[in-house]
Design an enzyme around this catalytic site. Structure first.
Site: not given
Ligand code: FAD
Length: 385
Positions: A247, A273, A284
């Site tokens: 898993e 955007r 930044q």
């Protein structure tokens, strides 16, 4: 050292990305997530594409992939399928139910169960946790008592992935209460329609809401002795540890795939955007978050593939698998938080952007397959601490 995929692995990756994009109803995930819907139809389709039987030997109807190629497939599955709960359900089925049967099952058990588990007819679950025993599997209280040619099981199992839908349960139960802790438990293959097995709760969860998760009670459940996985008592802890090792590689490979999808979408959003007349990617503070997401993705991928490679070379991959699981789960949470932060208010609205759902899904990853705290304890123990 070669970090390239083989041509066959590249083809596998491409075919799973195509299949998941076209056939697993990505558009319906918002509704399924909201309504907590697990779809048997999608399960059958995914199994038809081989995703329920990646590791199963060809002679039992599976794909017969090694751990590395299985990791490639799971990464592509997690990338292409938007339904994180569905991917998780399939991963738990494959690594915690199918792998233990293919690895430890008797010839009869493999012949009887692997085909149906692989072709999508059956859903499997591994029921270890109990209300009083999560991190501490030594606290398991479910009992299996031998009575002639049967065992009789009594107890409560909680939080087992797929448990409310499962046809087949691997149930860990105490067969030697006074014995050596490593040999106290045994693992049983129990059909969920056996008299005495009851689903007593179905949980509404924060994330992975399309995964069937609940609680089971076992009341005087009589199973024949040949239901004992491996045919021998005392193997329950080893079987569970083996399942967890798989898993921690296979399911977390899928999370690596999801992290890559999340990164691509975050970059696209940050480029499109605009605030103050320029894309937010030009700040930044935003770009650095995205750089961190990329670093976490690459590091997670390397750790998961290293653990897979170790799993192929030896069965002693527990150390690498725990490191990969710990890092990937915490990286997934950190990157999902960054993605939502970069989205601003749009990241907080349900159904507006996948990052909101992905953050909720990510939060479960530091809990299941052993919590982060337990991974650190395992890693420290390997270091001799
Ligand atoms: C989405 C999901 C799917 C799951 N699927 C399965 C499944 O398929 N099968 C199954 O059997 N179980 C499953 N589980 C259960 C899971 O394995 C347990 O939730 C997990 O092991 C933690 O156990 P617990 O919830 O009882 O918490 P606890 O063990 O009570 O832990 C609570 C907190 O204490 C910490 N803690 C406990 N012990 C220690 C310790 N020794 N050292 C340091 N910190 C410690 C934990 O890290 C945690 O932060 C699932 C859980 C989730 C959330």
């Amino acid at each position: 050292m070669n970090f390239d995929l083989s041509p066959e692995q590249k083809h596998l990756r491409e075919s799973i990305l195509k299949f998941t994009a076209e056939s697993l109803d990505n558009d319906g995930v918002t509704m399924r997530d909201r309504e907590s819907v697990f779809s048997r139809e999608l399960w059958r389709r995914a199994a038809g594409a081989g995703l329920a039987s990646l590791t199963v030997p060809v002679e039992y109807g599976g794909r017969g992939y090694d751990a590395e190629t299985t990791t490639v497939a799971m990464e592509a599955f997690g990338h292409g399928c938007e339904d994180g709960g569905f991917v998780f359900a399939m991963g738990a089925h494959l690594f915690a139910a199918v792998v233990p049967i293919q690895t430890f099952g008797t010839k009869d058990q493999k012949s009887r169960w692997l085909a149906g588990l692989g072709d999508g007819t059956l859903v499997g679950a591994h029921a270890m946790s109990e209300p009083g025993a999560g991190s501490d599997v030594g606290g398991i209280a479910t009992r299996a008592e031998r009575q002639g040619d049967h065992y009789v099981l009594n107890g409560v199992k909680t939080l087992a992935t797929n448990s409310t839908e499962a046809d087949l349960l691997l149930v860990s139960a105490v067969t030697a209460p006074e014995g050596n802790p490593q040999a106290r438990l045994s693992s049983f293959i129990v059909e969920s329609n056996t008299p005495g097995v009851a689903v007593t709760r179905r949980f509404e969860t924060l994330g992975h809401r399309t995964t069937p998760l609940g609680e089971l009670t076992l009341t005087d459940v009589r199973v024949p002795v040949d239901s004992l996985l491996s045919g021998k008592e005392g193997g329950g802890v080893a079987i569970f540890n083996h399942a967890m090792m798989w898993e921690r590689v296979g399911i977390f490979a899928a999370h690596v795939g999801t992290m890559e999808r999340m990164l691509k979408r975050t970059i696209a959003f940050a480029r499109s955007r605009k605030q103050g007349g320029r894309p937010i990617a030009g700040h930044q503070a935003v770009a650095h978050k995205i750089a961190d997401m990329k670093v976490r993705l690459e590091a997670s991928r390397l750790l998961v593939y290293k653990a897979a490679s170790q799993l192929d070379r030896s069965r002693l991959a527990a150390f690498d698998a725990s490191i990969a699981k710990l890092f990937t789960s915490e990286a997934f949470v950190a990157s999902a938080l960054d993605a939502v932060q970069i989205l601003g208010g749009a990241g907080y609205i349900q159904g507006r952007h996948p990052a909101e759902r992905e953050l909720r899904d990510a939060l479960g990853t530091t809990l299941y397959s052993g919590t982060s705290e337990i991974q650190r304890t395992i890693i420290a123990a390997w270091l001799g601490l």
